[in-house]
Design a protein around this motif. Structure first.
Motif, PDB file in Angstrom:
ATOM      1  N   ARG A   9       0.857  -1.179   0.000  1.00 57.12           N
ATOM      2  CA  ARG A   9       0.000   0.000   0.000  1.00 57.12           C
ATOM      3  C   ARG A   9       0.896   1.232   0.000  1.00 57.12           C
ATOM      4  O   ARG A   9       2.042   1.193   0.432  1.00 57.12           O
ATOM      5  N   LYS A  10       0.339   2.354  -0.463  1.00 57.24           N
ATOM      6  CA  LYS A  10       1.101   3.593  -0.551  1.00 57.24           C
ATOM      7  C   LYS A  10       0.750   4.516   0.612  1.00 57.24           C
ATOM      8  O   LYS A  10      -0.417   4.746   0.913  1.00 57.24           O
ATOM      9  N   SER A  11       1.769   5.049   1.252  1.00 54.69           N
ATOM     10  CA  SER A  11       1.577   6.023   2.320  1.00 54.69           C
ATOM     11  C   SER A  11       1.137   7.347   1.694  1.00 54.69           C
ATOM     12  O   SER A  11       1.731   7.799   0.717  1.00 54.69           O
ATOM     13  N   MET A  17       5.728   2.995  -1.307  1.00 53.24           N
ATOM     14  CA  MET A  17       5.034   1.732  -1.145  1.00 53.24           C
ATOM     15  C   MET A  17       5.670   0.948   0.010  1.00 53.24           C
ATOM     16  O   MET A  17       6.887   0.870   0.106  1.00 53.24           O
ATOM     17  N   PHE A  18       4.806   0.408   0.870  1.00 53.44           N
ATOM     18  CA  PHE A  18       5.235  -0.391   2.008  1.00 53.44           C
ATOM     19  C   PHE A  18       4.377  -1.640   2.072  1.00 53.44           C
ATOM     20  O   PHE A  18       3.243  -1.640   1.604  1.00 53.44           O
ATOM     21  N   PRO A  19       4.890  -2.707   2.721  1.00 54.14           N
ATOM     22  CA  PRO A  19       4.005  -3.837   3.014  1.00 54.14           C
ATOM     23  C   PRO A  19       2.856  -3.365   3.913  1.00 54.14           C
ATOM     24  O   PRO A  19       3.053  -2.522   4.785  1.00 54.14           O
ATOM     25  N   LYS A  20       1.681  -3.899   3.674  1.00 54.00           N
ATOM     26  CA  LYS A  20       0.479  -3.449   4.381  1.00 54.00           C
ATOM     27  C   LYS A  20       0.617  -3.528   5.907  1.00 54.00           C
ATOM     28  O   LYS A  20       0.110  -2.683   6.628  1.00 54.00           O
ATOM     29  N   LYS A  21       1.336  -4.525   6.405  1.00 52.13           N
ATOM     30  CA  LYS A  21       1.488  -4.703   7.849  1.00 52.13           C
ATOM     31  C   LYS A  21       2.347  -3.619   8.491  1.00 52.13           C
ATOM     32  O   LYS A  21       2.310  -3.449   9.707  1.00 52.13           O
ATOM     33  N   PRO A  43     -15.092  -0.552   7.990  1.00 53.87           N
ATOM     34  CA  PRO A  43     -15.666  -0.144   6.705  1.00 53.87           C
ATOM     35  C   PRO A  43     -15.428   1.343   6.453  1.00 53.87           C
ATOM     36  O   PRO A  43     -15.301   2.126   7.380  1.00 53.87           O
ATOM     37  N   GLY A  44     -15.361   1.704   5.200  1.00 53.83           N
ATOM     38  CA  GLY A  44     -15.206   3.106   4.835  1.00 53.83           C
ATOM     39  C   GLY A  44     -13.967   3.335   3.997  1.00 53.83           C
ATOM     40  O   GLY A  44     -13.199   2.426   3.692  1.00 53.83           O
ATOM     41  N   ARG A  45     -13.786   4.580   3.614  1.00 51.95           N
ATOM     42  CA  ARG A  45     -12.645   4.994   2.803  1.00 51.95           C
ATOM     43  C   ARG A  45     -11.410   4.954   3.666  1.00 51.95           C
ATOM     44  O   ARG A  45     -11.380   5.485   4.764  1.00 51.95           O
ATOM     45  N   GLY A  46     -10.355   4.329   3.183  1.00 49.28           N
ATOM     46  CA  GLY A  46      -9.138   4.196   3.968  1.00 49.28           C
ATOM     47  C   GLY A  46      -7.963   4.922   3.355  1.00 49.28           C
ATOM     48  O   GLY A  46      -7.870   5.082   2.142  1.00 49.28           O
ATOM     49  N   ALA A  47      -7.071   5.372   4.219  1.00 48.79           N
ATOM     50  CA  ALA A  47      -5.804   5.963   3.807  1.00 48.79           C
ATOM     51  C   ALA A  47      -4.731   5.371   4.708  1.00 48.79           C
ATOM     52  O   ALA A  47      -4.978   5.085   5.879  1.00 48.79           O
TER      53      ALA A  47
END
Length: 98
Positions: A9-11, A17-21, A43-47
């Protein structure tokens, strides 16, 4: 044995880009409530934000999450975020030695 793909995922602060964990998810619900999502399943929009106190402070200084979620967040929320990230970073360093 087949190697598993690591989700990246991107910060929103550093655009790296980093691993999601290794990231912290922050969500905005349909009602407009913005919250820290430690489980990553709300649930919802995530960042995503890297677990780095400098990055959390930069998000506060530049009001990056305000722009991402198209809302106005209070200084109390940003202070909670900085404290939470600092705590998580300290936990990572503490348990990395084991």
């Amino acid at each position: 044995m087949k190697k598993r793909k690591i989700p990246l995922r991107k910060s929103v602060v550093s655009n790296e880009m980093f691993p999601k964990k290794e990231l912290l998810r922050i969500t905005r619900s349909k009602e407009g409530v913005v919250a820290i999502d430690p489980s990553g399943r709300m649930p919802g929009r995530g960042a995503y934000l890297a677990i780095d106190p400098k990055e959390a402070q930069l998000a506060w200084d530049k009001k990056i999450l305000d722009r991402v979620f198209e809302t106005t967040l209070s200084d109390e929320f940003y202070q909670e975020l900085v404290d939470y990230v600092a705590h998580q970073k300290a936990r990572q360093e503490l348990f990395a030695n084991e």
